[in-house]
Design an enzyme around this catalytic site. Structure first.
Site, PDB file in Angstrom:
ATOM      1  N   LYS A 144       0.834  -1.208   0.000  1.00  0.00           N
ATOM      2  CA  LYS A 144       0.000   0.000   0.000  1.00  0.00           C
ATOM      3  C   LYS A 144       0.872   1.261   0.000  1.00  0.00           C
ATOM      4  CE  LYS A 144      -2.242  -0.925   3.851  1.00  0.00           C
ATOM      5  NZ  LYS A 144      -1.561  -2.163   4.244  1.00  0.00           N
ATOM      6  N   ARG A 172      -9.392   0.893   9.357  1.00  0.00           N
ATOM      7  CA  ARG A 172      -8.973  -0.472   9.671  1.00  0.00           C
ATOM      8  C   ARG A 172     -10.030  -1.227  10.449  1.00  0.00           C
ATOM      9  NH1 ARG A 172      -3.102   0.662   9.438  1.00  0.00           N
ATOM     10  NH2 ARG A 172      -1.891  -1.229   9.721  1.00  0.00           N
ATOM     11  N   ARG A 195      11.766  -5.150   4.506  1.00  0.00           N
ATOM     12  CA  ARG A 195      11.291  -3.787   4.273  1.00  0.00           C
ATOM     13  C   ARG A 195      12.152  -2.740   4.986  1.00  0.00           C
ATOM     14  NH1 ARG A 195       5.055  -2.123   4.997  1.00  0.00           N
ATOM     15  NH2 ARG A 195       5.341  -2.137   7.244  1.00  0.00           N
ATOM     16  N   ARG A 209      11.493  -1.067  10.537  1.00  0.00           N
ATOM     17  CA  ARG A 209      10.534  -0.806  11.608  1.00  0.00           C
ATOM     18  C   ARG A 209      10.519  -1.906  12.655  1.00  0.00           C
ATOM     19  NH1 ARG A 209       5.107   0.636   8.541  1.00  0.00           N
ATOM     20  NH2 ARG A 209       4.342  -0.536  10.325  1.00  0.00           N
ATOM     21  N   ARG A 213       0.119  -8.804  13.530  1.00  0.00           N
ATOM     22  CA  ARG A 213      -0.501  -7.796  12.661  1.00  0.00           C
ATOM     23  C   ARG A 213      -1.343  -8.440  11.562  1.00  0.00           C
ATOM     24  NH1 ARG A 213       4.472  -4.750  10.752  1.00  0.00           N
ATOM     25  NH2 ARG A 213       3.069  -3.391   9.593  1.00  0.00           N
TER      26      ARG A 213
HETATM   27  P1  AMP Z   1       1.011   0.615   9.393  1.00  0.00           P
HETATM   28  O1  AMP Z   1       2.193   1.458   9.131  1.00  0.00           O
HETATM   29  O2  AMP Z   1      -0.191   1.011   8.588  1.00  0.00           O
HETATM   30  O3  AMP Z   1       1.310  -0.864   9.283  1.00  0.00           O
HETATM   31  O4  AMP Z   1       0.603   0.896  10.917  1.00  0.00           O
HETATM   32  C1  AMP Z   1       1.492   0.601  11.971  1.00  0.00           C
HETATM   33  C2  AMP Z   1       0.724   0.477  13.264  1.00  0.00           C
HETATM   34  O5  AMP Z   1       0.066   1.723  13.560  1.00  0.00           O
HETATM   35  C3  AMP Z   1      -0.394  -0.555  13.246  1.00  0.00           C
HETATM   36  O6  AMP Z   1       0.077  -1.860  13.524  1.00  0.00           O
HETATM   37  C4  AMP Z   1      -1.299  -0.023  14.351  1.00  0.00           C
HETATM   38  O7  AMP Z   1      -0.773  -0.288  15.641  1.00  0.00           O
HETATM   39  C5  AMP Z   1      -1.211   1.486  14.129  1.00  0.00           C
HETATM   40  N1  AMP Z   1      -2.240   1.964  13.177  1.00  0.00           N
HETATM   41  C6  AMP Z   1      -2.044   2.510  11.947  1.00  0.00           C
HETATM   42  N2  AMP Z   1      -3.203   2.844  11.372  1.00  0.00           N
HETATM   43  C7  AMP Z   1      -4.172   2.499  12.248  1.00  0.00           C
HETATM   44  C8  AMP Z   1      -5.590   2.564  12.225  1.00  0.00           C
HETATM   45  N3  AMP Z   1      -6.250   3.051  11.160  1.00  0.00           N
HETATM   46  N4  AMP Z   1      -6.262   2.117  13.316  1.00  0.00           N
HETATM   47  C9  AMP Z   1      -5.616   1.633  14.390  1.00  0.00           C
HETATM   48  N5  AMP Z   1      -4.281   1.507  14.467  1.00  0.00           N
HETATM   49  C10 AMP Z   1      -3.556   1.945  13.410  1.00  0.00           C
END
Ligand code: AMP
Length: 224
Positions: free
Chosen positions: A15, A90, A129, A162, A173
């Site tokens: 994404k 989400r 990554r 990360r 996740r």
């Molecule tokens: P991502 O970079 O999108 O994988 O997000 C990293 C982490 O941020 C996720 O594993 C969640 O802990 C938190 N996070 C990001 N976006 C959301 C969302 N829309 N709702 C809840 N937690 C989020």
């Protein structure tokens, strides 16, 4: 009405990579809740501290926290600029809240681009990554390395691996995605906006082409 689309899909499906390219090509704004939360953590704000323990465990940050961030961000996007959401919504509750936020700005979700790939591909991609904490660009040491190791091609910032891309957290996740986020596919399938499925298990350029056709509305699954 300006265009608003959502990039949906599991962690590691691409994404970020696809969203950055799409936004660059169309001149649209990306709203990426993961990046907003990481920025809040770096700034050491109260919100960032609250989010930390959820993020490190691979759990979702509470809906009201992310919805607040999105609300603020949407209000800064010029009316005539398209928006790409990445990593938001989400949960079904977030999707419902998003409708309200967008309505205040005379927008609505027009289309969902759902990127898909098998779990083993996602796990492998996340392990390799590297991300830019500054501009959000994403690289992969195996499949799409930066020109200079450890440095972002777009903005020159140092790249990071990360913390939550570690294997144990990645598995959590993916489970959270299946449990909390995948139900959104049905939610949007039953709504007036279109869900376009794109096979994300292909070279980046091919996926980008499919994503662009999906956004343009001329097909785009790329699947036979
Ligand atoms: P991502 O970079 O999108 O994988 O997000 C990293 C982490 O941020 C996720 O594993 C969640 O802990 C938190 N996070 C990001 N976006 C959301 C969302 N829309 N709702 C809840 N937690 C989020």
């Amino acid at each position: 009405m300006s265009r608003t689309i959502i990039l949906l899909g599991p962690p590691g499906v691409g994404k970020g990579t696809q969203g950055v390219r799409l936004a660059d090509a169309l001149g649209w704004e990306r709203i990426v809740t993961g990046d907003l939360l990481r920025a809040a953590r770096r700034q050491g704000s109260e919100l960032g501290q609250r989010a930390r323990r959820y993020m490190d465990a691979g759990e979702l940050v509470p809906d009201e926290v992310v919805v607040g961030l999105v609300e603020e961000k949407v209000s800064r996007v010029p009316d005539e600029t398209g928006i790409i959401f990445d990593g938001f919504p989400r949960t079904v509750a977030q999707a419902q809240a998003l409708d309200g936020v967008l309505a205040e700005h005379d927008r609505e979700v027009e289309r969902i681009v759902l990127l898909e790939a098998p779990d083993e591909v996602l796990v492998k991609r996340l392990a390799g990554r590297r991300s830019c904490p500054e501009c959000g660009a994403v690289y992969n040491v195996h499949f799409g390395p930066p020109e200079e190791e450890g440095t972002c091609d777009r903005c020159g910032h140092d790249l990071v691996h990360r913390e939550d891309d570690r294997p144990e957290t990645v598995r959590r996740r993916l489970d959270v995605y299946r449990e909390e986020t995948e139900p959104l596919v049905e939610f949007y399938d039953e709504s007036p906006c279109e869900v376009v499925r794109v096979d994300g298990d292909r070279p980046v350029d091919e996926v980008q082409e499919a994503v662009r056709s999906a956004v343009a509305g001329d097909g785009g699954s790329g699947s036979p």
